[in-house]
Design an enzyme around this catalytic site. Sequence first.
Site, PDB file in Angstrom:
ATOM      1  N   GLU A 164       0.816  -1.218   0.000  1.00 26.34           N
ATOM      2  CA  GLU A 164       0.000   0.000   0.000  1.00 26.34           C
ATOM      3  C   GLU A 164       0.853   1.272   0.000  1.00 26.34           C
ATOM      4  O   GLU A 164       0.787   2.092   0.913  1.00 26.34           O
ATOM      5  CB  GLU A 164      -0.963  -0.006   1.190  1.00 26.34           C
ATOM      6  CG  GLU A 164      -2.024  -1.095   1.088  1.00 26.34           C
ATOM      7  CD  GLU A 164      -3.112  -0.965   2.144  1.00 26.34           C
ATOM      8  OE1 GLU A 164      -2.919  -0.233   3.138  1.00 26.34           O
ATOM      9  OE2 GLU A 164      -4.171  -1.594   1.969  1.00 26.34           O
TER      10      GLU A 164
ATOM     11  N   GLU B 110      -5.435  -8.411   1.183  1.00 30.91           N
ATOM     12  CA  GLU B 110      -5.936  -7.981   2.491  1.00 30.91           C
ATOM     13  C   GLU B 110      -7.418  -7.706   2.342  1.00 30.91           C
ATOM     14  O   GLU B 110      -7.863  -7.198   1.314  1.00 30.91           O
ATOM     15  CB  GLU B 110      -5.298  -6.661   2.951  1.00 30.91           C
ATOM     16  CG  GLU B 110      -4.003  -6.740   3.677  1.00 30.91           C
ATOM     17  CD  GLU B 110      -3.570  -5.377   4.221  1.00 30.91           C
ATOM     18  OE1 GLU B 110      -2.361  -5.173   4.353  1.00 30.91           O
ATOM     19  OE2 GLU B 110      -4.432  -4.519   4.521  1.00 30.91           O
TER      20      GLU B 110
END
Length: 434
Positions: free
Chosen positions: A163, A350
């Site tokens: 991320e 995720e």
Amino acid sequence: MNKNKNFKWGVTISAAQTEGAYDKDGKGFSIWDTFTQKRYKIKDRSNARIATDFYHKYKEDIDCAVDIGLQIFRFSISWARILPEGFGKINSKGIEFYNKVIDYCLEVGIEPWITTYHWDLPQKLQDKGGWCNRDVVDWYATYVAILRDNYADRVKYWILINEGIVCMGAGYFLGVHAPGKRGIDNFLSSVHHILLAQAEGFRVLKEKEGLQVGTALSCTKIEAYRNTNADQKAVNRIDALMNRLFIEPHLGMGYPHEDLPILKRIPKYYKEEDLETLKVDFDFLGIQTYTRQIVKSAWYVPYLGVMQVKPKKRNVETSIMGWETYPEGTQYFLERFSTYNPEKPLWLSECGIALSDKEDDQKRIDYYKKVIDLTKSVMDKGINVKGILLWTLVDNFEWAEGYIPKFGIISLNRNTLQRQMKKSAIWLKKYIKE
């Protein structure tokens, strides 16, 4: 889906949020060790010096994952545990710890995945400018080579940067995450350098045959508040920032500056060959999406000209993080990212929901049921989705939110460090084994 033998279930954790042992066995300080010394930066005034104590309890946590029926254990490496100075002398105790984690995963029958960077830069490198210093590209490549040489004989799947847009946006633009830097120049330089580093890291790992190397992308659905041209352009700007910036340069598409004009400033950090250097052909993409943002044009907001319409004003369900609960993003982004290359495997690397201590864990079960149904619908369209990795196993240190949000399917008593399966873990165990 649970009947599909090729579909895999797993869990994701990160070093800075779970390991603790922040100064044990030769580990150097990370930017998060430093950042949490300013206790007012963390909502509950906590830190991650102990966290879930995964450093000492890794076997217990891996055993829990296996008991639930999970097949993948994705964990990140603490750069400062391997290289306390960020480069130079290797900490043998750090190498040894992750060898133990990997070997125990293999011993009990769960596949270890490595994330090379999950936001915890060594403080010694931050002292030299961190991601704003172009030298970080070489520092990172050297670090990844050390990981490859020590672990790639047993670990097939590697995720490079987790991320990046969140890490750089919160840490180098807004200053709400470590290292607490602000400003557009900090942001743009750090973005360019971390993308260059990721490309170099990819090439370093691919020197070893047989490795599967990808990246994990934070994705947020962006929609317009009003049906106006100005609001749609605002959507395009934020979408370019949140959902395109960390993938399109790697695909040879360049920076999406047509929709996000502020990116026209990035070339001041270029070398002539950089756009070519950025091109890499990832073996897979990890998709991570939690929420949706509704935005409107706001000319007075610097650089972006956009303002978010808060979820509470829209009367939608929110998590304790204040985010709109939006599992529908699963379907949207798996379908969207498959269009870049339909042959490329996708992972939901995720997914999860933050609850408070007082909320019924049934909400987490309902959330995962929706994610599963939406993933099934995507796969029914022929999209190449390989598996779902949960965020996360044990309630952990959730960055600037401290320990308030609970993302885990296992609860943690922070006084005793005792773990206990929640209803969601029990449900998932039954679902996977049915």
